[in-house]
Design a protein around this motif. Structure first.
Motif, PDB file in Angstrom:
ATOM      1  N   ARG A 243      78.336 -12.211  -1.328  1.00 24.56           N
ATOM      2  CA  ARG A 243      78.375 -10.807  -0.891  1.00 24.56           C
ATOM      3  C   ARG A 243      79.816 -10.293  -0.888  1.00 24.56           C
ATOM      4  N   ILE A 244      80.738 -11.109  -0.390  1.00 21.51           N
ATOM      5  CA  ILE A 244      82.143 -10.693  -0.326  1.00 21.51           C
ATOM      6  C   ILE A 244      82.731 -10.542  -1.719  1.00 21.51           C
ATOM      7  N   ASN A 245      82.560 -11.547  -2.560  1.00 15.68           N
ATOM      8  CA  ASN A 245      83.137 -11.502  -3.907  1.00 15.68           C
ATOM      9  C   ASN A 245      82.503 -10.407  -4.752  1.00 15.68           C
ATOM     10  N   GLY A 246      81.203 -10.173  -4.541  1.00 14.24           N
ATOM     11  CA  GLY A 246      80.539  -9.098  -5.271  1.00 14.24           C
ATOM     12  C   GLY A 246      81.061  -7.733  -4.889  1.00 14.24           C
ATOM     13  N   LEU A 247      81.366  -7.551  -3.604  1.00 10.24           N
ATOM     14  CA  LEU A 247      81.927  -6.267  -3.168  1.00 10.24           C
ATOM     15  C   LEU A 247      83.338  -6.090  -3.724  1.00 10.24           C
ATOM     16  N   GLY A 250      83.225  -5.068  -7.327  1.00 10.87           N
ATOM     17  CA  GLY A 250      82.621  -3.779  -7.654  1.00 10.87           C
ATOM     18  C   GLY A 250      81.128  -3.827  -7.896  1.00 10.87           C
ATOM     19  N   ASP A 251      80.480  -4.970  -7.581  1.00 10.75           N
ATOM     20  CA  ASP A 251      79.033  -5.075  -7.761  1.00 10.75           C
ATOM     21  C   ASP A 251      78.269  -4.451  -6.604  1.00 10.75           C
ATOM     22  N   TYR A 252      78.857  -4.411  -5.415  1.00 13.32           N
ATOM     23  CA  TYR A 252      78.238  -3.843  -4.226  1.00 13.32           C
ATOM     24  C   TYR A 252      79.238  -2.906  -3.545  1.00 13.32           C
ATOM     25  N   ASP A 253      78.682  -1.988  -2.755  1.00 16.71           N
ATOM     26  CA  ASP A 253      79.525  -1.049  -2.010  1.00 16.71           C
ATOM     27  C   ASP A 253      79.568  -1.375  -0.523  1.00 16.71           C
ATOM     28  N   TYR A 254      78.558  -2.099  -0.058  1.00 17.11           N
ATOM     29  CA  TYR A 254      78.450  -2.440   1.358  1.00 17.11           C
ATOM     30  C   TYR A 254      77.846  -3.833   1.441  1.00 17.11           C
ATOM     31  N   ALA A 255      78.400  -4.676   2.316  1.00 13.65           N
ATOM     32  CA  ALA A 255      77.870  -6.031   2.502  1.00 13.65           C
ATOM     33  C   ALA A 255      77.773  -6.329   3.987  1.00 13.65           C
ATOM     34  N   GLU A 256      76.641  -6.871   4.411  1.00 11.15           N
ATOM     35  CA  GLU A 256      76.389  -7.079   5.838  1.00 11.15           C
ATOM     36  C   GLU A 256      76.640  -8.524   6.263  1.00 11.15           C
ATOM     37  N   SER A 257      76.725  -8.695   7.580  1.00 10.40           N
ATOM     38  CA  SER A 257      76.710 -10.005   8.251  1.00 10.40           C
ATOM     39  C   SER A 257      77.788 -10.954   7.752  1.00 10.40           C
ATOM     40  N   MET A 258      79.012 -10.623   8.081  1.00  7.18           N
ATOM     41  CA  MET A 258      80.131 -11.499   7.747  1.00  7.18           C
ATOM     42  C   MET A 258      80.305 -12.587   8.821  1.00  7.18           C
ATOM     43  N   GLN A 259      80.961 -13.659   8.462  1.00  9.05           N
ATOM     44  CA  GLN A 259      81.227 -14.740   9.402  1.00  9.05           C
ATOM     45  C   GLN A 259      82.461 -14.425  10.240  1.00  9.05           C
TER      46      GLN A 259
END
Length: 516
Positions: A243-247, A250-259
């Motif tokens: 999720r982090i690397n995708g954001l 530029g693959d995602y604009d928002y990513a939830e639930s980080m550690q």
């Protein structure tokens, strides 16, 4: 004269420039791509309490009420209400001209059918419908709720969308039962409409062009809702690193639930903005009041006096941005925040604890404390609490189980004295599990019953807030639980997404949010 004219022209040009920049900044368009931890089982909010479902479904479906930024209930599909017959009759007037995504206008027929299905089959519906004798249409744009006795939390129950009474067309609700409805029946009144579910890949919503927005100022979930994005796409991405690397890529604009341990690195990364969730959770230690050593109130007070919550929160949640030492049972940014008796919170006074334990007649008997390794924060908190109690002279037997085993054992009052769990954010204190006399811990005293009864029957919000402060004072005197402190989850978003502050609401929402 020429100088004044020149200054006037410059002022007009500046105003025009500012106005045009604001228009450009909030231009409609684009697809918001949301990387979520998994796919929800269904989007049927009436019978599903999954947070994953609510994050998506709140854009499709709306209820009669919702919550503002202080988590006070405010009208959404309702226009207003009247309380009559000493709280036994509530008439809710509906907004006119609101249409479902199939073009049909919402009327009282749809509201009655939706409330009846939720009351019979919904997850949270029976809590309210235990007090409701009938729901009836009052003309085309009003609904009457007939109560057996006053129940002051009715607005909060109608506003809580997670497992809540969202409004759908009557022809769908009249045929619905406890089973989730099919995706083709995801027809609501919200700013986005359901358009596609590509299993395993994404769920897609599109702007509803005929959305009937409220005219009052946006505040929390309440007020005006503007759908700036053309589409919202919710994509399951199970691995946090992906999720982090995708954001970042530029693959995602928002990513939830980080550690929690990634917080400082992400805060320092100019490719992402960090959003801390306002919906405070808290850890809690329950005392067995039905059987055994913890039926002694003085001994519970001794344990309360012994614990310093700061090292507990540090061990469990790390960075101080992600937790608060808050003795109020409800978070500070809510209307329910109270300082009643919070001087008893997080004292870490071993000497006082020993004194109270002696007064309680404690002679070193074993205290069985159940904890779990299924959730790391629960385990880390319990280790620190158990250590502090041992240092204060208590004979703590820390018993570690997986969560399923602990959840089963806590129903048997013969096998435990303390157990650790956590409680998610609730917008109204009546929803706290520890207020239920049947929840493990079994808090059921005459004074508590009187206060809860007064709390549920008081119809004015100010009076309810005052009674809640009395209840909080009783919590710190009777000690049914220990609260550790407030803790927060966090998400990340690309800097080009605008409209968020430094925090998000319980469930991040994407109306009144836009691409720069």
């Amino acid at each position: 004269m020429r100088k004044n004219l020149t200054l006037s022209l410059i002022l007009v040009l500046l105003i025009s420039l500012i106005f045009s920049v604001n228009l450009f900044a909030q231009e409609k368009g684009g697809t918001l791509r949301y990387a979520m931890i998994d796919t929800p089982p269904s989007l049927d909010q009436q019978v599903v309490t999954s947070d994953l479902a609510t994050i998506i479904a709140q854009h499709i479906f709306e209820g009669l009420y919702t919550f503002n930024s202080q988590y006070a209930p405010v009208p959404m599909l309702a226009e207003g209400s009247m309380v009559k017959e000493d709280g036994r009759l509530v008439t809710i007037n509906l907004r006119q001209g609101v249409t479902f995504h199939n073009g049909k206008e919402m009327t009282s027929e749809d509201v009655v059918a939706s409330l009846k299905r939720w009351g019979e089959f919904g997850v949270r519906g029976p809590v309210l419908f235990n007090y409701i004798e009938a729901v009836e249409a009052n003309g085309s744009y009003a609904v009457d709720l007939h109560f057996s006795e006053p129940f002051s939390a009715w607005q909060s129950m109608l506003a809580f969308i997670n497992g809540g009474p969202v409004i759908l067309p009557s022809e769908i609700m009249e045929n619905a039962d406890e089973r989730p409805i099919s995706p083709e029946d995801y027809i609501g009144t919200g700013p986005y409409e359901f358009t596609r579910w590509d299993t395993g890949r994404f769920i897609q919503l599109s702007r509803y062009e005929d959305y009937a927005a409220r005219s009052d100022q946006a505040d929390g979930y309440g007020g005006e809702r503007i759908a700036y994005f053309d589409e919202l796409r919710f994509i399951p991405v199970s691995e946090v690193g992906t999720r982090i690397n995708g954001l970042r890529a530029g693959d995602y604009d928002y990513a939830e639930s980080m550690q929690g341990d990634l917080y400082e690195d992400l805060k320092a990364d100019d490719r992402v903005n960090v959003l801390v969730n306002q919906g405070a959770q808290f850890g809690e230690v329950f005392f067995n009041q039905k059987q055994g050593i913890m039926t002694n109130k003085k001994l519970r007070q001794a344990i309360l006096a012994a614990v310093d919550m700061e090292p507990v929160m540090q061990a469990a949640h790390g960075h101080p941005d992600l937790w608060d030492l808050n003795g109020s049972i409800m978070p500070e940014k809510t209307i329910w925040y109270s300082e009643a008796a919070i001087e008893k919170y997080s004292r870490g006074d071993a000497e006082l604890a020993r004194k109270l334990a002696e007064e309680a007649g404690y002679n070193g008997e074993r205290i069985r404390y159940m904890a779990t390794t299924s959730y790391q924060t629960m385990y880390d908190s319990s280790v620190v609490i158990a250590q502090q109690l041992s240092e204060a002279g208590f004979n703590i037997d820390l018993q570690i189980y997986d969560w399923a085993t602990l959840a089963s054992r806590r129903n048997d009052p013969e096998v435990w004295d303390l157990f650790y769990t956590w409680h998610g954010f609730v917008p109204d204190p009546i929803l706290y599990t520890f207020l239920s006399p049947t929840y493990p811990g079994w808090w059921d005293t005459a004074k508590k019953r009187l206060l809860v009864n007064n709390f549920t029957q008081a119809m004015e919000q100010e009076e309810r807030v005052e009674i809640w402060s009395e209840l909080q004072e009783e919590i710190y005197d009777h000690v049914p639980i220990l609260k550790t402190g407030d803790n927060y989850t966090y998400d990340i978003v690309v800097p080009e997404v605008k409209g968020f502050g430094e925090t998000s609401l319980i469930w991040p929402k994407f109306w009144n949010i836009w691409f720069e």
